[in-house]
Design an enzyme around this catalytic site. Sequence first.
Site, PDB file in Angstrom:
ATOM      1  N   GLY A  46       0.826  -1.202   0.000  1.00  0.00           N
ATOM      2  CA  GLY A  46       0.000   0.000   0.000  1.00  0.00           C
ATOM      3  C   GLY A  46       0.857   1.247   0.000  1.00  0.00           C
ATOM      4  O   GLY A  46       2.015   1.213   0.448  1.00  0.00           O
ATOM      5  N   GLN A  51       3.069  10.013   1.121  1.00  0.00           N
ATOM      6  CA  GLN A  51       4.351   9.309   1.191  1.00  0.00           C
ATOM      7  C   GLN A  51       5.275   9.664   0.027  1.00  0.00           C
ATOM      8  O   GLN A  51       6.477   9.416   0.093  1.00  0.00           O
ATOM      9  CB  GLN A  51       4.137   7.786   1.229  1.00  0.00           C
ATOM     10  CG  GLN A  51       3.509   7.305   2.535  1.00  0.00           C
ATOM     11  CD  GLN A  51       3.365   5.804   2.552  1.00  0.00           C
ATOM     12  OE1 GLN A  51       2.383   5.267   2.062  1.00  0.00           O
ATOM     13  NE2 GLN A  51       4.359   5.117   3.076  1.00  0.00           N
ATOM     14  N   CYS A  92       5.872  -0.274   7.135  1.00  0.00           N
ATOM     15  CA  CYS A  92       5.484   0.876   6.328  1.00  0.00           C
ATOM     16  C   CYS A  92       6.682   1.295   5.484  1.00  0.00           C
ATOM     17  O   CYS A  92       7.814   1.322   5.978  1.00  0.00           O
ATOM     18  CB  CYS A  92       5.073   2.018   7.256  1.00  0.00           C
ATOM     19  SG  CYS A  92       4.634   3.527   6.394  1.00  0.00           S
ATOM     20  N   LEU A  93       6.424   1.624   4.226  1.00  0.00           N
ATOM     21  CA  LEU A  93       7.523   2.046   3.348  1.00  0.00           C
ATOM     22  C   LEU A  93       8.182   3.331   3.855  1.00  0.00           C
ATOM     23  O   LEU A  93       9.332   3.601   3.519  1.00  0.00           O
ATOM     24  CB  LEU A  93       7.009   2.245   1.919  1.00  0.00           C
ATOM     25  CG  LEU A  93       6.506   0.964   1.213  1.00  0.00           C
ATOM     26  CD1 LEU A  93       5.907   1.317  -0.140  1.00  0.00           C
ATOM     27  CD2 LEU A  93       7.621  -0.063   1.065  1.00  0.00           C
ATOM     28  N   HIS A 134      -4.535   1.561   7.599  1.00  0.00           N
ATOM     29  CA  HIS A 134      -3.153   2.072   7.660  1.00  0.00           C
ATOM     30  C   HIS A 134      -2.958   3.214   6.654  1.00  0.00           C
ATOM     31  O   HIS A 134      -2.399   4.261   6.990  1.00  0.00           O
ATOM     32  CB  HIS A 134      -2.191   0.905   7.375  1.00  0.00           C
ATOM     33  CG  HIS A 134      -0.740   1.269   7.284  1.00  0.00           C
ATOM     34  ND1 HIS A 134       0.218   0.745   8.127  1.00  0.00           N
ATOM     35  CD2 HIS A 134      -0.065   2.102   6.439  1.00  0.00           C
ATOM     36  CE1 HIS A 134       1.404   1.267   7.813  1.00  0.00           C
ATOM     37  NE2 HIS A 134       1.265   2.071   6.781  1.00  0.00           N
ATOM     38  N   GLU A 135      -3.447   3.004   5.422  1.00  0.00           N
ATOM     39  CA  GLU A 135      -3.226   4.012   4.376  1.00  0.00           C
ATOM     40  C   GLU A 135      -4.065   5.268   4.613  1.00  0.00           C
ATOM     41  O   GLU A 135      -3.591   6.385   4.387  1.00  0.00           O
ATOM     42  CB  GLU A 135      -3.517   3.436   2.985  1.00  0.00           C
ATOM     43  CG  GLU A 135      -2.655   2.244   2.572  1.00  0.00           C
ATOM     44  CD  GLU A 135      -1.167   2.445   2.764  1.00  0.00           C
ATOM     45  OE1 GLU A 135      -0.686   3.593   2.677  1.00  0.00           O
ATOM     46  OE2 GLU A 135      -0.471   1.443   3.019  1.00  0.00           O
ATOM     47  N   HIS A 138      -2.446   7.586   6.925  1.00  0.00           N
ATOM     48  CA  HIS A 138      -1.425   8.446   6.297  1.00  0.00           C
ATOM     49  C   HIS A 138      -2.027   9.773   5.821  1.00  0.00           C
ATOM     50  O   HIS A 138      -1.361  10.806   5.851  1.00  0.00           O
ATOM     51  CB  HIS A 138      -0.806   7.756   5.074  1.00  0.00           C
ATOM     52  CG  HIS A 138       0.329   6.827   5.396  1.00  0.00           C
ATOM     53  ND1 HIS A 138       1.499   7.256   5.975  1.00  0.00           N
ATOM     54  CD2 HIS A 138       0.482   5.491   5.201  1.00  0.00           C
ATOM     55  CE1 HIS A 138       2.328   6.221   6.117  1.00  0.00           C
ATOM     56  NE2 HIS A 138       1.730   5.136   5.663  1.00  0.00           N
TER      57      HIS A 138
HETATM   58 CO    CO Z   1       2.546   3.209   5.576  1.00  0.00          CO
END
Ligand code: CO
Length: 164
Positions: A46, A51, A92-93, A134-135, A138
């Site tokens: 995701g 991000q 998480c990226l 989660h997304e 963000h």
């Molecule tokens: Co993330």
Amino acid sequence: MAKRKILVAGNPMLRKRSEEVDKLDKKTLRLLSDMAETMYAADGVGLAAPQIGVLKRMVVIDTGEEEGMGLLEFINPVITKKEGSITMCEGCLSVPDYEGEVERAEKVECTFFDRRGKQMLLEAEGILAVAVQHEIDHLDGVLFIDKASAILPKPKEEEVKETL
Ligand code: CO
């Protein structure tokens, strides 16, 4: 399409609230495609627009073949229903070296717009429900490390291979 640079925790952009998308122009659709390319290149499931430094309410998710849904693109996603609870180990990226257990709703309903501007409703559970929550966090400047019960260094890839 182009791969974009992923911002990491500490960057103030990740802590801002993203704005609603008000028109689906070419630039917006190209951005969605770039988000997917960036997510796949980084082996993520995701990615949210902030991000990559864009404060717009857009998310891409692909949890892999077992879900059978392929790439999901969300414009202005809103969670309209939450049910149950599930605790999963999340990464998480934007927090590349750590992971942590987070408690979230087990099932969610989410409304959003697709790239044609059509309003959609998704009912998700398990890993997909976790990814959606989660997304969307963000988009409100929230990272999983804010919610995790404990944060641990991620095992190195070789160690993971040995345990599989
Ligand atoms: Co993330």
